[in-house]
Write a protein that holds these residues in place. Sequence first.
Motif, PDB file in Angstrom:
ATOM      1  N   GLN A 165       1.031  -1.161   0.078  1.00  0.00           N
ATOM      2  CA  GLN A 165       0.031   0.112  -0.313  1.00  0.00           C
ATOM      3  C   GLN A 165       1.186   1.708  -0.256  1.00  0.00           C
ATOM      4  N   SER A 279      -3.994   0.353  -2.590  1.00  0.00           N
ATOM      5  CA  SER A 279      -3.402   0.867  -2.880  1.00  0.00           C
ATOM      6  C   SER A 279      -2.675   2.184  -3.293  1.00  0.00           C
ATOM      7  N   ASP A 280      -1.637   2.505  -3.919  1.00  0.00           N
ATOM      8  CA  ASP A 280      -0.430   3.195  -4.441  1.00  0.00           C
ATOM      9  C   ASP A 280      -0.770   4.425  -3.611  1.00  0.00           C
ATOM     10  N   ALA A 281      -1.917   4.745  -3.436  1.00  0.00           N
ATOM     11  CA  ALA A 281      -2.482   6.532  -3.428  1.00  0.00           C
ATOM     12  C   ALA A 281      -2.342   6.692  -2.030  1.00  0.00           C
ATOM     13  N   TYR A 322      -7.701  10.694   1.433  1.00  0.00           N
ATOM     14  CA  TYR A 322      -5.598  11.148   1.364  1.00  0.00           C
ATOM     15  C   TYR A 322      -4.876  11.173   2.597  1.00  0.00           C
TER      16      TYR A 322
END
Length: 335
Positions: A165, A279-281, A322
Amino acid sequence: MTASDPASEPASDPAAAPVPTAPPRRRRGFWAAVLAATALTAAGVAVAVHGWVATDGPAGAVRGYFDALSRADAAAALAYGDIPAGPRTFLTGDALRAAQRTAAIEDVDVRSSEQTGDRARVRVAYTLAFARHPLPVTATVGVHRTGDGWRLDHVAVATQVQLVQAGERATLAGVAVPAGTTLLFPGAVPVAFDTPYLRADPANDDVPVDAGATTQVLVDVTAAGRTAAVAALRAALARCLRAGADLRCPLPTERYVPGSLRGTVSSGLSGTDVDVAASDAGMLEIKTTVAVRGGFSRLEFDNTVTKRSGTTFRMAVAAHAYAVPPLRLQWDRPT
């Protein structure tokens, strides 16, 4: 014949003569290590090492190597053996110090050594001192005999660091996480994030001596991240329970009229789940169930609208944001 007459003494048997454990150069290295350790102790630095005390032989080579790692001496660590093929970007003192800041190598304990000819396998245990979750590690290190003593088969590990992640928010020893295989020292993976709300999970943040082709690092929410997420959720719920609420606010069921909920959250939010999305975010996922004391309008099955007040109802809520301050929650449909 007198005791002082060398000529009268019997000739020595070469086969019975004791075999030196190491050439003199290694013994000088021992005293240099003693002096270095003394200097470190005088400066207030203590390295806890238990078990083997000899610096010679297979066990001594392994202990010397881990001593060098624990004091972040990359050059000394590399001198204890062979360097595998691969990029050496992270085989530096800076990278090793970054790993030690993440989790220092402590309590090194060389437990056993099994030798077969010119090769040996040494069992060693140590602790990675993560702040709240120290991680005990055991490893078997391969060593081999050379002309000047014993050397480790590998003094670095060839592996690819893979973040499950938040990969876009991470760096490795201060630089971008490489996409392919690289060489690392055993110990903590020196991963850092550009936000105080994320950290590497200590249970999955180490490079073992026998690391495979991929070293996966899981990402966890910090205490500060969880506190911020719960506070943001509380504020968002308060906005949803007053006039002018966003029509996207959560509802107990689809039969409740959007924007009609009024009241206050009557239950605590201590049971809120805050996780890092896959997720990469670097997205936080926030889920809980709350009790609300107040009123609402609800569409009945006969298409009439019922209004209630002064009652308690429960609803599941879900949101994401985020993982950077300030958190900006977006409502999701609960699952």
